[in-house]
Write an enzyme that holds these catalytic residues in place. Structure first.
Site, short mmCIF file in Angstrom:
data_model
loop_
_atom_site.label_atom_id
_atom_site.label_comp_id
_atom_site.label_asym_id
_atom_site.label_seq_id
_atom_site.Cartn_x
_atom_site.Cartn_y
_atom_site.Cartn_z
N GLN A 1 61.99 103.81 48.39
CA GLN A 1 63.11 103.52 49.57
C GLN A 1 64.29 104.32 49.46
O GLN A 1 65.02 105.29 48.79
CB GLN A 1 63.93 102.27 49.42
CG GLN A 1 64.62 101.96 50.59
CD GLN A 1 64.01 101.82 52.03
OE1 GLN A 1 62.38 100.91 52.21
NE2 GLN A 1 64.40 101.96 53.12
N ASP B 1 54.09 106.77 52.12
CA ASP B 1 55.15 106.94 52.93
C ASP B 1 54.93 108.50 53.58
O ASP B 1 55.46 108.45 54.15
CB ASP B 1 56.63 107.28 52.30
CG ASP B 1 57.76 106.53 52.80
OD1 ASP B 1 57.52 106.31 53.93
OD2 ASP B 1 58.69 107.14 52.50
N LYS C 1 58.66 94.67 53.46
CA LYS C 1 57.90 95.33 53.66
C LYS C 1 56.89 94.43 52.86
O LYS C 1 55.83 94.60 52.24
CB LYS C 1 57.59 96.52 52.70
CG LYS C 1 58.54 97.42 53.71
CD LYS C 1 59.54 99.45 53.50
CE LYS C 1 59.88 99.46 54.28
NZ LYS C 1 60.67 101.17 53.61
#
Ligand code: NDP
Length: 302
Positions: A98, A121, A54
């Site tokens: 994450q 997200d 990412k």
């Protein structure tokens, strides 16, 4: 019949180009650089790989990117304090923690502490609620990638029977809501669904997001259906890298489906590019900018 292979790698490369163009315009017209902060707690090897890729892509796109690596013993209070600092940092437009986080940390608290405006997200209940209401929202990256692939493969989705296998907040539910917003007739299947093969056979569009290796067999698929395989199971490969296997028995599916995504090389590459897209969108929204070409679908092939 041999299914068309939906090449997620090629599609992701096109989308990446579109994002790079918009990032360039954002810089030249407004002097603004989109900023992404990623937080990794602990040392889970697959998570380390995901976060590193990412960051690498954000750099490649000319974005500002910052990675925070915290030890596995990090307290909930310390993680939430970092998220709050990033919420207040004007150089950061998107925050990604994450998942999964270690047991001592409440995942829901992390999600709800993240500012909705920076929720790239798409996991915040307000983001999910906006999607449910059919409004403007930052949508989870994998579902967004699935929708883009589907719209290109199928065209207008109106009236199609869609079956989504899996009902997680991260994948299954947002995919189902996106398809509903596209006027599909949506069925959500899960581990308690009765006669899953028959349910799957009713699908013009079948999205598998389960995490059970090759569960969906060729004879579960309606001839000509478009199949999106989100599932990833890592299979140890002695002496080499782990093999990634999807939820769909690919060799069987290609003989029946109209189009199918491979694993790897299908949904996966789209997920990470959609994170960049969400960071760009979040940046434009936070600055009230509407005159840069933020992609809303896959750019056409050259
Ligand atoms: P979850 O484990 O959170 O959800 C799995 C879902 O599958 C649940 O809703 C579960 O049902 C359902 N399920 C489990 N067993 C069965 C069964 N036998 N029949 C029908 N449904 C079943 O996983 P995620 O949604 O987070 O991820 C799904 C898969 O997608 C995983 O393999 C993951 O690695 C992959 N993934 C891939 C990404 C990518 O970029 N390609 C990104 C994110 C995820 P129930 O609710 O009843 O338990």
């Amino acid at each position: 019949m041999t299914a068309a292979v939906i090449d997620g790698k090629e599609a992701a490369a096109r989308l990446k180009e579109g994002i790079a163009k918009a990032v360039g315009e954002l810089k030249s017209k407004h002097g603004i650089v989109p900023g992404l902060a990623t937080i990794l707690v602990g040392e889970d090897p697959p998570s380390q790989v995901y976060v590193a890729s990412k960051q690498k892509m954000a750099h490649a796109l000319g974005m500002h990117s910052v990675q925070h690596n915290l030890p596995a013993s990090t307290s909930e209070a310390d993680l939430l304090a970092l998220v709050r600092r990033l919420n207040d940092d004007p150089a950061i437009h998107g925050i990604l923690v994450q998942m999964p986080v270690p047991k001592q940390i409440d995942t829901f608290k992390v999600i709800t502490t993240t500012s909705v405006a920076k929720d790239v997200d798409g996991l915040h209940p307000e983001s999910a609620g906006r999607l449910l209401n059919g409004g403007e929202a930052l949508v989870s990256c994998t579902p967004l990638g699935c929708l883009m692939l589907l719209k290109e493969a199928v065209g207008d989705l109106t009236g199609k029977n869609a079956v989504v296998v899996g009902r997680s907040n991260l994948v299954g539910k947002p995919v189902a809501n996106l398809l509903l917003n596209e006027n599909c007739t949506v069925t959500i299947a899960h581990s308690k669904t009765k006669d899953l093969p028959a349910v799957c056979r009713s699908a013009d569009i079948l999205v598998a997001a389960v995490g059970r290796r090759e569960m969906i067999r060729g004879d579960w698929i309606k001839p000509g259906a478009v199949v999106i395989d989100v599932g990833i199971t890592r299979v140890p490969n002695p002496g080499g890298k782990d093999k990634l296997v999807g939820d769909v028995a690919y060799d069987e599916a290609v003989k029946v489906a109209g189009a199918v995504t491979p694993v790897p090389g299908g949904v996966g590459p789209m997920t990470i590019v959609c994170l960049m897209l969400n960071t760009l969108k979040a940046c434009c929204q936070q600055h009230g900018i509407s005159d840069v070409p933020v992609p809303t679908r896959l750019p056409p092939r050259a």
